[in-house]
Design an enzyme around this catalytic site. Structure first.
Site, mmCIF file in Angstrom:
data_model
loop_
_atom_site.group_PDB
_atom_site.id
_atom_site.type_symbol
_atom_site.label_atom_id
_atom_site.label_comp_id
_atom_site.label_asym_id
_atom_site.label_seq_id
_atom_site.Cartn_x
_atom_site.Cartn_y
_atom_site.Cartn_z
ATOM 1 C CG HIS A 19 -6.898 -3.112 2.944
ATOM 2 N ND1 HIS A 19 -6.155 -1.954 2.826
ATOM 3 C CD2 HIS A 19 -8.093 -2.838 2.380
ATOM 4 C CE1 HIS A 19 -6.878 -1.021 2.231
ATOM 5 N NE2 HIS A 19 -8.064 -1.530 1.945
ATOM 6 N N GLY A 69 -16.090 2.442 3.635
ATOM 7 C CA GLY A 69 -14.792 3.111 3.569
ATOM 8 C C GLY A 69 -13.976 2.780 2.337
ATOM 9 C CD GLN A 70 -14.721 -0.590 -2.813
ATOM 10 O OE1 GLN A 70 -15.852 -0.944 -2.476
ATOM 11 N NE2 GLN A 70 -14.106 -1.072 -3.880
ATOM 12 C CG ASN A 125 -12.052 -0.877 3.855
ATOM 13 O OD1 ASN A 125 -12.407 -1.382 4.921
ATOM 14 N ND2 ASN A 125 -10.912 -0.223 3.734
ATOM 15 C CG HIS A 130 -8.561 -2.866 -2.645
ATOM 16 N ND1 HIS A 130 -9.507 -2.142 -3.332
ATOM 17 C CD2 HIS A 130 -8.408 -2.232 -1.451
ATOM 18 C CE1 HIS A 130 -9.904 -1.126 -2.591
ATOM 19 N NE2 HIS A 130 -9.256 -1.152 -1.433
ATOM 20 C CG ASP A 132 -2.075 0.947 1.094
ATOM 21 O OD1 ASP A 132 -3.215 0.468 0.955
ATOM 22 O OD2 ASP A 132 -1.850 2.169 1.108
ATOM 23 C CB ILE A 133 0.738 4.303 -2.080
ATOM 24 C CG1 ILE A 133 1.817 5.230 -2.616
ATOM 25 C CG2 ILE A 133 -0.538 5.042 -1.742
ATOM 26 C CD1 ILE A 133 1.500 5.826 -3.968
HETATM 27 P P1 5GP Z 1 -9.792 1.313 0.393
HETATM 28 O O1 5GP Z 1 -10.032 2.459 1.304
HETATM 29 O O2 5GP Z 1 -10.414 1.521 -0.970
HETATM 30 O O3 5GP Z 1 -10.135 -0.008 0.989
HETATM 31 O O4 5GP Z 1 -8.224 1.255 0.195
HETATM 32 C C1 5GP Z 1 -7.540 1.762 -0.896
HETATM 33 C C2 5GP Z 1 -6.090 1.660 -0.563
HETATM 34 O O5 5GP Z 1 -5.341 1.835 -1.740
HETATM 35 C C3 5GP Z 1 -5.604 2.721 0.431
HETATM 36 O O6 5GP Z 1 -5.039 2.079 1.565
HETATM 37 C C4 5GP Z 1 -4.584 3.534 -0.355
HETATM 38 O O7 5GP Z 1 -3.493 3.945 0.423
HETATM 39 C C5 5GP Z 1 -4.179 2.563 -1.452
HETATM 40 N N1 5GP Z 1 -3.779 3.197 -2.696
HETATM 41 C C6 5GP Z 1 -4.451 4.164 -3.370
HETATM 42 N N2 5GP Z 1 -3.796 4.496 -4.501
HETATM 43 C C7 5GP Z 1 -2.685 3.724 -4.539
HETATM 44 C C8 5GP Z 1 -1.611 3.617 -5.470
HETATM 45 O O8 5GP Z 1 -1.542 4.302 -6.494
HETATM 46 N N3 5GP Z 1 -0.639 2.709 -5.187
HETATM 47 C C9 5GP Z 1 -0.682 1.922 -4.064
HETATM 48 N N4 5GP Z 1 0.328 1.077 -3.886
HETATM 49 N N5 5GP Z 1 -1.680 2.011 -3.170
HETATM 50 C C10 5GP Z 1 -2.681 2.889 -3.400
#
Ligand code: 5GP
Ligand code: ZN
Length: 110
Positions: A98, A89-90, A83, A96, A29-30
């Site tokens: 986590h 919280g998506q 999520n 994806h 994750d970034i």
């Molecule tokens: P969500 O909140 O949708 O479950 O999580 C999305 C996740 O994707 C977040 O933890 C966010 O930091 C990660 N993320 C968003 N954009 C990027 C990206 O360009 N590269 C990577 N490696 N992670 C990303």
């Protein structure tokens, strides 16, 4: 489609890759919420777990478990989180999983 995870899966946007097979990609994750924070992402676009087929979900979950082991989380423990939707919280509308673990876990926020 303008989807960041499709672009990562296609190699159009770089990622810090952990694992890859024909169906999915695992990368860090970034913005990690813990010392270990990886994302398991299907190569084929699904907006969320609601749209994905059972076989894909099973495969991603197995890969998530193996990712936790590979990244050294078996002993200390970890979270596997999906999520889903606005209230879930998506923030990225491409399914994806986590895999989050290690000391100093800051997830979930708040
Ligand atoms: P969500 O909140 O949708 O479950 O999580 C999305 C996740 O994707 C977040 O933890 C966010 O930091 C990660 N993320 C968003 N954009 C990027 C990206 O360009 N590269 C990577 N490696 N992670 C990303
Ligand atoms: Zn996508």
């Amino acid at each position: 489609m303008d989807c960041i995870f499709c672009k990562i899966a296609a190699g159009e946007i770089p990622s810090n890759k952990v694992f890859e097979d024909e169906r999915c990609l695992v990368f860090h994750d970034i913005a990690p919420a813990a010392p270990v924070h990886a994302l398991v992402v299907p190569k084929r676009h699904s907006a969320s777990i609601l749209e994905a087929d059972d076989e894909t979900i099973g495969h991603l979950m197995r890969v998530a478990r193996e990712t936790a082991k590979t990244l050294g989380l078996s002993e200390g423990g970890f979270r596997i989180v999906v999520n889903t939707g606005v209230e879930g919280g998506q923030t990225v509308d491409h399914l994806h999983i986590h895999v989050i673990g290690g000391r100093s876990m800051t997830w979930p926020p708040g």
